[in-house]
Write a protein that holds these residues in place. Structure first.
Motif, mmCIF file in Angstrom:
data_model
loop_
_atom_site.group_PDB
_atom_site.id
_atom_site.type_symbol
_atom_site.label_atom_id
_atom_site.label_comp_id
_atom_site.label_asym_id
_atom_site.label_seq_id
_atom_site.Cartn_x
_atom_site.Cartn_y
_atom_site.Cartn_z
ATOM 1 N N LEU A 35 0.838 -1.201 0.000
ATOM 2 C CA LEU A 35 0.000 0.000 0.000
ATOM 3 C C LEU A 35 0.873 1.251 0.000
ATOM 4 O O LEU A 35 0.598 2.222 -0.722
ATOM 5 N N GLN A 36 1.934 1.214 0.783
ATOM 6 C CA GLN A 36 2.869 2.341 0.819
ATOM 7 C C GLN A 36 3.520 2.548 -0.549
ATOM 8 O O GLN A 36 3.656 3.681 -1.012
ATOM 9 N N SER A 37 3.892 1.447 -1.204
ATOM 10 C CA SER A 37 4.507 1.540 -2.536
ATOM 11 C C SER A 37 3.535 2.151 -3.541
ATOM 12 O O SER A 37 3.921 2.985 -4.380
ATOM 13 N N PHE A 38 2.272 1.755 -3.468
ATOM 14 C CA PHE A 38 1.230 2.286 -4.358
ATOM 15 C C PHE A 38 1.072 3.791 -4.151
ATOM 16 O O PHE A 38 1.042 4.576 -5.123
ATOM 17 N N LEU A 39 1.023 4.202 -2.882
ATOM 18 C CA LEU A 39 0.851 5.617 -2.565
ATOM 19 C C LEU A 39 2.057 6.435 -3.016
ATOM 20 O O LEU A 39 1.910 7.511 -3.612
ATOM 21 N N ILE A 40 3.272 5.909 -2.771
ATOM 22 C CA ILE A 40 4.487 6.625 -3.163
ATOM 23 C C ILE A 40 4.566 6.752 -4.688
ATOM 24 O O ILE A 40 4.935 7.799 -5.228
ATOM 25 N N SER A 41 4.180 5.677 -5.400
ATOM 26 C CA SER A 41 4.197 5.713 -6.873
ATOM 27 C C SER A 41 3.219 6.755 -7.408
ATOM 28 O O SER A 41 3.548 7.520 -8.324
ATOM 29 N N ALA A 42 2.007 6.778 -6.830
ATOM 30 C CA ALA A 42 1.000 7.760 -7.263
ATOM 31 C C ALA A 42 1.480 9.181 -6.988
ATOM 32 O O ALA A 42 1.339 10.081 -7.841
ATOM 33 N N GLU A 43 2.070 9.373 -5.800
ATOM 34 C CA GLU A 43 2.559 10.709 -5.430
ATOM 35 C C GLU A 43 3.710 11.139 -6.336
ATOM 36 O O GLU A 43 3.783 12.291 -6.775
ATOM 37 N N ARG A 44 4.613 10.188 -6.639
ATOM 38 C CA ARG A 44 5.747 10.491 -7.500
ATOM 39 C C ARG A 44 5.272 10.875 -8.904
ATOM 40 O O ARG A 44 5.787 11.817 -9.518
ATOM 41 N N PHE A 45 4.282 10.140 -9.405
ATOM 42 C CA PHE A 45 3.746 10.447 -10.733
ATOM 43 C C PHE A 45 3.153 11.852 -10.776
ATOM 44 O O PHE A 45 3.403 12.625 -11.701
ATOM 45 N N MET A 46 2.359 12.193 -9.754
ATOM 46 C CA MET A 46 1.671 13.495 -9.741
ATOM 47 C C MET A 46 2.644 14.652 -9.545
ATOM 48 O O MET A 46 2.454 15.729 -10.112
ATOM 49 N N THR A 47 3.694 14.452 -8.739
ATOM 50 C CA THR A 47 4.602 15.566 -8.432
ATOM 51 C C THR A 47 5.715 15.722 -9.459
ATOM 52 O O THR A 47 6.218 16.826 -9.672
ATOM 53 N N GLN A 48 6.134 14.612 -10.117
ATOM 54 C CA GLN A 48 7.272 14.679 -11.032
ATOM 55 C C GLN A 48 6.870 14.834 -12.500
ATOM 56 O O GLN A 48 7.700 15.162 -13.340
ATOM 57 N N THR A 49 5.600 14.578 -12.813
ATOM 58 C CA THR A 49 5.133 14.790 -14.189
ATOM 59 C C THR A 49 5.015 16.292 -14.448
ATOM 60 O O THR A 49 4.474 17.022 -13.607
ATOM 61 N N PRO A 50 5.508 16.787 -15.593
ATOM 62 C CA PRO A 50 5.394 18.229 -15.892
ATOM 63 C C PRO A 50 3.940 18.713 -15.828
ATOM 64 O O PRO A 50 3.026 17.996 -16.248
ATOM 65 N N TRP A 51 3.774 19.936 -15.341
ATOM 66 C CA TRP A 51 2.427 20.435 -15.091
ATOM 67 C C TRP A 51 1.545 20.511 -16.347
ATOM 68 O O TRP A 51 0.336 20.265 -16.251
ATOM 69 N N PRO A 52 2.073 20.813 -17.544
ATOM 70 C CA PRO A 52 1.168 20.819 -18.717
ATOM 71 C C PRO A 52 0.547 19.444 -18.986
ATOM 72 O O PRO A 52 -0.617 19.358 -19.402
ATOM 73 N N ILE A 53 1.329 18.377 -18.741
ATOM 74 C CA ILE A 53 0.802 17.018 -18.956
ATOM 75 C C ILE A 53 -0.291 16.701 -17.942
ATOM 76 O O ILE A 53 -1.322 16.107 -18.282
ATOM 77 N N ILE A 54 -0.072 17.112 -16.679
ATOM 78 C CA ILE A 54 -1.095 16.905 -15.641
ATOM 79 C C ILE A 54 -2.378 17.650 -16.013
ATOM 80 O O ILE A 54 -3.486 17.103 -15.914
ATOM 81 N N LEU A 55 -2.235 18.902 -16.464
ATOM 82 C CA LEU A 55 -3.410 19.687 -16.870
ATOM 83 C C LEU A 55 -4.150 19.002 -18.018
ATOM 84 O O LEU A 55 -5.388 18.920 -18.005
ATOM 85 N N LEU A 56 -3.401 18.526 -19.003
ATOM 86 C CA LEU A 56 -4.011 17.835 -20.145
ATOM 87 C C LEU A 56 -4.734 16.567 -19.690
ATOM 88 O O LEU A 56 -5.858 16.290 -20.123
#
Length: 287
Positions: A35-56
């Motif tokens: 569960l911790q690995s899942f949460l860390i992966s989700a957090e890493r994806f959201m914080t490290q993905t460039p903001w234009p891609i997140i917006l899209l």
């Protein structure tokens, strides 16, 4: 019961729980490591993905769910405003937390709701537990979780899921029970098995009600964000706690409004999706 007896009883319960924690704390922590690995992966994806891609990505999800340009534009503008005020990273951490909590609540809540709809005795057993869960002060959830797992993301995640799961359980149960008996009789007449009837008839017709339950669960997850920040959950809750401790008015208000903004995004998108499902099913059912 006199004071001494009550004190001894409380002491015995506390010591028993501490002994249980010392004995089984490590295995329980190991059990929750995926569960911790899942949460860390989700957090890493959201914080490290460039903001234009997140917006899209958010715009595409909002469009697929709502088919409304107003909602899409509202979601994008809200996230741009949060980024402009320097709250992007905390917002992404909060969204990843809400996403993981919602996935867990759905994964456990919907099967429990289905089981309650099928067996009245189970429903009679679980309903009082749900009543207690919904009336228990949210701070109380933190005590046993912290004693078992300490301070950190996973204890906060578990506390949030426990607090937020009742609506999706109740509304899954209600949605399945509200399916028209004539429709079920027609499914039986066509020789459907219990599983086929559930998957092909009951679940599709109950889906708008289930979506309302998921919507309420997401809102309750967001309402728990600030409280979960007390035990180490990162995101918008921590600046709010800092603002309370240091009397930073603007910091508290801005981060509070950011939580409201995220809540509005989740609420509008999930409600629009629920309404689309309702219209689609009414047309299908009518034909």
């Amino acid at each position: 019961m006199n004071d001494d007896t009550l004190r001894d009883l409380k002491k015995a319960i506390d010591e028993g729980f501490r002994a249980f924690t010392r004995t089984y704390g490590d295995p329980i922590e190991a059990f929750f490591s995926p569960l911790q690995s899942f949460l860390i992966s989700a957090e890493r994806f959201m914080t490290q993905t460039p903001w234009p891609i997140i917006l899209l990505l958010v715009a595409v999800i909002a469009w697929l769910a709502s088919r409304s340009w107003k909602i899409v534009i509202g979601c994008v503008l809200t996230l741009l405003a949060l980024g402009y005020f320097g709250m992007w990273e905390d917002t992404m951490k909060t969204i990843s937390m809400i996403f993981v909590c919602t996935v867990l609540a759905i994964a456990f809540g919907i099967p429990i709701g289905i089981a309650m709809a099928r067996w009245d005795r189970l429903r009679a057993t679980i309903n009082p537990i749900l009543d207690v869960m919904q009336t228990m002060p949210s701070f109380v959830y933190l005590i046993p979780v912290v004693m078992l797992l300490g301070i950190g993301r996973v204890p906060g995640l578990i506390a949030v899921v426990i607090y937020a799961i009742p609506p999706v359980i109740r509304l899954t149960d209600l949605g399945i029970r509200l399916v028209d008996k004539d429709v079920l009789e027609a499914a039986d007449a066509f020789g459907s098995s219990a599983w086929q009837r559930l998957v092909n008839v009951q679940m599709p017709l109950a889906l708008p009600t289930i979506m309302a339950g998921i919507n309420q669960t997401i809102m309750m997850c967001l309402s728990m964000v600030v409280i979960a920040a007390m035990i180490g959950v990162q995101g918008l809750g921590q600046p709010v706690l800092k603002a309370i401790a240091n009397q930073y008015f603007t910091l508290g208000v801005f981060n509070g409004l950011a939580i409201v903004g995220i809540a509005a995004i989740f609420d509008r998108v999930s409600q629009a999706y629920g309404k689309r499902l309702q219209k689609h099913l009414e047309v299908t059912h009518g034909n």
